[in-house]
Design a protein around this motif. Structure first.
Motif, mmCIF file in Angstrom:
data_model
loop_
_atom_site.group_PDB
_atom_site.id
_atom_site.type_symbol
_atom_site.label_atom_id
_atom_site.label_comp_id
_atom_site.label_asym_id
_atom_site.label_seq_id
_atom_site.Cartn_x
_atom_site.Cartn_y
_atom_site.Cartn_z
ATOM 1 N N ALA A 209 99.931 45.481 77.787
ATOM 2 C CA ALA A 209 99.101 46.302 78.675
ATOM 3 C C ALA A 209 97.932 45.474 79.191
ATOM 4 O O ALA A 209 97.226 44.826 78.404
ATOM 5 C CB ALA A 209 98.582 47.530 77.940
ATOM 6 N N VAL A 210 97.737 45.478 80.496
ATOM 7 C CA VAL A 210 96.619 44.750 81.097
ATOM 8 C C VAL A 210 95.301 45.391 80.694
ATOM 9 O O VAL A 210 95.152 46.620 80.757
ATOM 10 C CB VAL A 210 96.750 44.734 82.639
ATOM 11 N N GLN A 211 94.367 44.572 80.258
ATOM 12 C CA GLN A 211 93.029 45.033 79.880
ATOM 13 C C GLN A 211 92.081 44.794 81.056
ATOM 14 O O GLN A 211 91.794 43.636 81.393
ATOM 15 C CB GLN A 211 92.533 44.291 78.640
ATOM 16 N N VAL A 212 91.608 45.851 81.684
ATOM 17 C CA VAL A 212 90.721 45.721 82.839
ATOM 18 C C VAL A 212 89.364 45.199 82.378
ATOM 19 O O VAL A 212 88.782 45.709 81.421
ATOM 20 C CB VAL A 212 90.569 47.060 83.576
ATOM 21 N N GLN A 213 88.864 44.173 83.053
ATOM 22 C CA GLN A 213 87.630 43.501 82.659
ATOM 23 C C GLN A 213 86.458 43.953 83.538
ATOM 24 O O GLN A 213 86.631 44.309 84.705
ATOM 25 C CB GLN A 213 87.799 41.980 82.792
ATOM 26 N N THR A 214 85.260 43.917 82.959
ATOM 27 C CA THR A 214 84.066 44.262 83.736
ATOM 28 C C THR A 214 83.617 43.105 84.621
ATOM 29 O O THR A 214 82.942 43.322 85.622
ATOM 30 C CB THR A 214 82.909 44.654 82.795
ATOM 31 N N ASP A 215 83.997 41.884 84.255
ATOM 32 C CA ASP A 215 83.674 40.709 85.066
ATOM 33 C C ASP A 215 84.623 40.676 86.264
ATOM 34 O O ASP A 215 85.824 40.496 86.111
ATOM 35 C CB ASP A 215 83.838 39.442 84.219
ATOM 36 N N VAL A 216 84.068 40.865 87.460
ATOM 37 C CA VAL A 216 84.903 40.892 88.665
ATOM 38 C C VAL A 216 84.721 39.636 89.512
ATOM 39 O O VAL A 216 85.201 39.570 90.643
ATOM 40 C CB VAL A 216 84.598 42.143 89.515
ATOM 41 N N SER A 217 84.044 38.626 88.981
ATOM 42 C CA SER A 217 83.790 37.410 89.748
ATOM 43 C C SER A 217 85.094 36.663 90.029
ATOM 44 O O SER A 217 86.066 36.739 89.267
ATOM 45 C CB SER A 217 82.818 36.494 89.004
ATOM 46 N N GLU A 219 86.640 33.071 90.340
ATOM 47 C CA GLU A 219 86.313 31.725 89.881
ATOM 48 C C GLU A 219 87.593 30.947 89.586
ATOM 49 O O GLU A 219 88.672 31.528 89.475
ATOM 50 C CB GLU A 219 85.472 31.788 88.597
ATOM 51 N N PRO A 220 87.471 29.614 89.419
ATOM 52 C CA PRO A 220 88.598 28.859 88.857
ATOM 53 C C PRO A 220 88.842 29.361 87.432
ATOM 54 O O PRO A 220 87.889 29.646 86.702
ATOM 55 C CB PRO A 220 88.105 27.412 88.846
ATOM 56 N N ARG A 221 90.081 29.476 87.037
ATOM 57 C CA ARG A 221 90.398 30.067 85.738
ATOM 58 C C ARG A 221 91.522 29.314 85.040
ATOM 59 O O ARG A 221 92.397 28.726 85.680
ATOM 60 C CB ARG A 221 90.856 31.520 85.900
ATOM 61 N N THR A 222 91.511 29.393 83.695
ATOM 62 C CA THR A 222 92.628 28.951 82.862
ATOM 63 C C THR A 222 92.932 30.061 81.874
ATOM 64 O O THR A 222 92.009 30.673 81.328
ATOM 65 C CB THR A 222 92.295 27.661 82.094
ATOM 66 N N ALA A 223 94.199 30.335 81.637
ATOM 67 C CA ALA A 223 94.591 31.350 80.660
ATOM 68 C C ALA A 223 95.939 30.970 80.074
ATOM 69 O O ALA A 223 96.650 30.109 80.600
ATOM 70 C CB ALA A 223 94.654 32.733 81.299
ATOM 71 N N VAL A 224 96.298 31.641 78.969
ATOM 72 C CA VAL A 224 97.589 31.393 78.341
ATOM 73 C C VAL A 224 98.136 32.706 77.819
ATOM 74 O O VAL A 224 97.407 33.568 77.335
ATOM 75 C CB VAL A 224 97.482 30.362 77.201
ATOM 76 N N GLY A 225 99.460 32.861 77.953
ATOM 77 C CA GLY A 225 100.135 34.045 77.449
ATOM 78 C C GLY A 225 101.368 33.671 76.653
ATOM 79 O O GLY A 225 101.880 32.553 76.742
ATOM 80 N N ILE A 226 101.850 34.632 75.880
ATOM 81 C CA ILE A 226 103.066 34.429 75.082
ATOM 82 C C ILE A 226 103.795 35.762 74.977
ATOM 83 O O ILE A 226 103.182 36.830 75.128
ATOM 84 C CB ILE A 226 102.718 33.872 73.682
ATOM 85 N N ASN A 227 105.095 35.714 74.736
ATOM 86 C CA ASN A 227 105.831 36.938 74.465
ATOM 87 C C ASN A 227 106.539 36.838 73.123
ATOM 88 O O ASN A 227 106.443 35.818 72.423
ATOM 89 C CB ASN A 227 106.810 37.277 75.597
ATOM 90 N N ILE A 250 89.462 37.646 86.379
ATOM 91 C CA ILE A 250 90.206 37.557 85.115
ATOM 92 C C ILE A 250 91.147 38.744 84.928
ATOM 93 O O ILE A 250 92.171 38.612 84.259
ATOM 94 C CB ILE A 250 89.273 37.373 83.891
ATOM 95 N N THR A 251 90.840 39.889 85.518
ATOM 96 C CA THR A 251 91.795 40.996 85.473
ATOM 97 C C THR A 251 93.075 40.625 86.211
ATOM 98 O O THR A 251 94.191 40.814 85.696
ATOM 99 C CB THR A 251 91.192 42.268 86.086
ATOM 100 N N ASP A 252 92.934 40.068 87.420
ATOM 101 C CA ASP A 252 94.114 39.652 88.179
ATOM 102 C C ASP A 252 94.861 38.517 87.485
ATOM 103 O O ASP A 252 96.088 38.410 87.603
ATOM 104 C CB ASP A 252 93.716 39.226 89.593
ATOM 105 N N LEU A 253 94.140 37.673 86.761
ATOM 106 C CA LEU A 253 94.794 36.604 86.010
ATOM 107 C C LEU A 253 95.692 37.192 84.928
ATOM 108 O O LEU A 253 96.812 36.709 84.698
ATOM 109 C CB LEU A 253 93.740 35.681 85.395
ATOM 110 N N VAL A 266 95.297 35.618 76.849
ATOM 111 C CA VAL A 266 93.865 35.431 76.622
ATOM 112 C C VAL A 266 93.296 34.444 77.634
ATOM 113 O O VAL A 266 93.994 33.545 78.113
ATOM 114 C CB VAL A 266 93.566 34.945 75.181
ATOM 115 N N ASN A 267 92.038 34.649 77.938
ATOM 116 C CA ASN A 267 91.324 33.791 78.880
ATOM 117 C C ASN A 267 90.823 32.539 78.163
ATOM 118 O O ASN A 267 90.299 32.622 77.042
ATOM 119 C CB ASN A 267 90.138 34.569 79.467
#
Length: 311
Positions: A209-217, A219-227, A250-253, A266-267
């Motif tokens: 489930a996507v966790q909506v974040q309060t930070d809406v900026s 920016e350049p981003r890095t993240a990693v996911g796993i299943n 980060i929400t869209d990420l 995770v971000n």
């Protein structure tokens, strides 16, 4: 009032170019509903993002290639729904593939608190049977390189504290090579099970489930996911360059990596730290594929390296 005929002809000739220009502008602005832009993705991950998100308005390009068996890179350039140019770099890592594993990178090989670029960190880990085939920046860090979250390297616990609320998660590698991504409570209960573990930031996807974040900026981003099948996907989104790439929230990420099949995301550190490096399959060099927003490779506190069991 009577106007001279020659004068009227001269006025008509002068006005003709302006009329023609207005006609061309009107023609060019007319919407051609019979020929809409056709988006034809080539890569599997691109198709997934198109099928399940509204992130891509126009796809300009996507390419995908195998770095080594079990590790695949996909590069996307698209216009997002707000009309901004966006470049995304994705690395799909199949941890079930024989000889592929994840390993923490730290400056100078073992020094816990220092600063070094991802390509230089790779030099300290790379050896026969332990070849670094890709690397990305990991946890947030202080000006002297102290990670904001926890840190375990080669079974040695280096740090068990968290700097702030943003340090909410971690990525860990167990002794058997299995990768686990969890929260602070998970780390407290499991810290003795990990050979390597590094802190991470906000949890973007939890239990699919996507966790909506309060930070809406943006920016350049890095993240990693796993299943649950042991497939990891790292993402770097370039930013701070209007014509090249503007960045992502980060929400869209989280939405993007969930579309790629990740059930936990995770971000990681972003901004000028965002680094996407591979051992290029066509040349014996470590190549940073993205464009860090500083204009060069930033020295960071730690990294995640993808290792292949190669000579």
């Amino acid at each position: 009032m009577i106007l001279n005929k020659k004068f009227m002809i001269r006025i008509a000739k002068m006005a003709a170019p302006a009329v023609l220009l207005l006609q061309l502008v009107a023609f060019g602005c007319k919407k051609d509903s019979t020929h809409p832009r056709e988006i034809v993705p080539k890569a599997e991950l691109t198709q997934r993002i198109l099928d399940s998100t509204g992130l891509i308005a126009n796809l300009f390009s996507d390419t995908s290639f195998v770095v080594v068996p079990g590790v695949e890179e996909t590069d996307l350039h698209f216009q997002n729904e707000a009309g901004y140019s966006t470049h995304v770099y994705l690395l799909k890592v199949d941890l079930n593939h024989e000889g592929i594993r994840l390993q923490a990178g730290t400056p100078y090989g073992s020094k816990p608190f220092a600063l070094q670029t991802v390509p230089v960190m790779a030099q300290y880990l790379d050896s026969a049977g332990n070849r670094v085939v890709a690397g990305l920046n990991a946890d947030f860090f202080s000006t002297v390189g102290e990670p904001r979250g926890i840190a375990i390297k080669d079974g040695k616990i280096l740090k068990t504290t968290w700097a702030n609320a943003r340090s909410a998660s971690f990525v860990g590698v167990k002794d058997d090579g299995a990768v686990f991504i969890g929260n602070r409570e998970d780390f407290d209960n499991m810290k003795d099970e990990f050979r390597d573990a590094l802190g991470a930031g906000q949890i973007l996807v939890w239990n699919n489930a996507v966790q909506v974040q309060t930070d809406v900026s943006i920016e350049p981003r890095t993240a990693v996911g796993i299943n649950e099948n042991g497939i990891m996907v790292f993402a770097v989104v370039d930013g701070r360059s209007f014509y090249y790439s503007n960045g992502i929230s980060i929400t869209d990420l989280g939405i993007l990596l969930k579309a790629c099949g990740s059930t936990t995301v995770v971000n990681l550190d972003g901004g000028g730290s965002s680094t996407f490096m591979i051992k290029h399959p066509l040349a014996p060099v470590w190549q940073v594929r993205n464009r860090p927003s500083d204009g060069n490779n930033r020295a960071v506190g730690n990294s995640w390296m993808i290792i292949a069991d190669q000579p």
